[in-house]
Motif scaffolding. Sequence first.
Motif, PDB file in Angstrom:
ATOM      1  N   TYR A 199       0.768  -1.258  -0.091  1.00  0.00           N
ATOM      2  CA  TYR A 199      -0.009   0.119  -0.132  1.00  0.00           C
ATOM      3  C   TYR A 199       1.085   1.167   0.035  1.00  0.00           C
ATOM      4  N   ILE A 200       0.367   2.299  -0.685  1.00  0.00           N
ATOM      5  CA  ILE A 200       1.386   3.494  -0.794  1.00  0.00           C
ATOM      6  C   ILE A 200       0.530   4.709  -0.594  1.00  0.00           C
ATOM      7  N   LEU A 201       0.781   5.333   0.431  1.00  0.00           N
ATOM      8  CA  LEU A 201       0.089   6.695   0.793  1.00  0.00           C
ATOM      9  C   LEU A 201       0.343   7.695  -0.537  1.00  0.00           C
ATOM     10  N   PRO A 202      -0.786   8.169  -0.990  1.00  0.00           N
ATOM     11  CA  PRO A 202      -0.673   8.896  -2.119  1.00  0.00           C
ATOM     12  C   PRO A 202      -0.330  10.736  -1.855  1.00  0.00           C
ATOM     13  N   CYS A 203       0.190  11.089  -2.767  1.00  0.00           N
ATOM     14  CA  CYS A 203       0.362  12.576  -2.664  1.00  0.00           C
ATOM     15  C   CYS A 203      -0.614  13.564  -3.134  1.00  0.00           C
TER      16      CYS A 203
END
Length: 192
Positions: free
Chosen positions: A39-43
């Motif tokens: 999972y990647i925290l979006p910018c």
Amino acid sequence: MARQGTIVFFKLETTGLGVTSCYIVQLAASCENTIFNRYILPCIPIEERATEVNGLTVSYGQLFLHDVPVSTMTLYYSLTTFIDYLGRFPGPVLLAAHNSRRFHGRVLMRVLEKFSLFEQFKQVVSGFVDTLQLSKNLYPKLKTFNRPYLVRYFLGGKYNAHNAVEKAKQLEELFNYWDPDNDDIEDVTDWI
């Protein structure tokens, strides 16, 4: 059927549907019960339409899947560990996704190039298999070709994919059920 190399099934969840502008928020893959998931925290904000599909939201700097917080990693780290994961399989590796030609493959290639990881990636991956086009080629008389319908039609099960890992696993099950030959696969493969 004898195939050279390995087919790895992958799924991206993104902030939206813009191929040139969306951000990856989940990268998952499945191959013979070997799972990859990041999972990647979006910018950038997640579009409402995307949340309706993937169940991902951001609140106070935390990513949530169906209101449950998930651990995140950077996009760069997620991509490099994905390349490492793919490198563990006998090559050449083909990445398979439903609609890889128009979305998944294009988004992944864009971010790999952005982070200067494309050369490393193509050392382990030789192309993308589009299972959407494969299903159309193999079963042209079906009324629709979306994943939920295909899962119900071929696997007789309820489509219950709540995240990218489950979607990748279901795609692998569909592909194995179809058991396409090498020519069928080649017809829907975009080589790198």
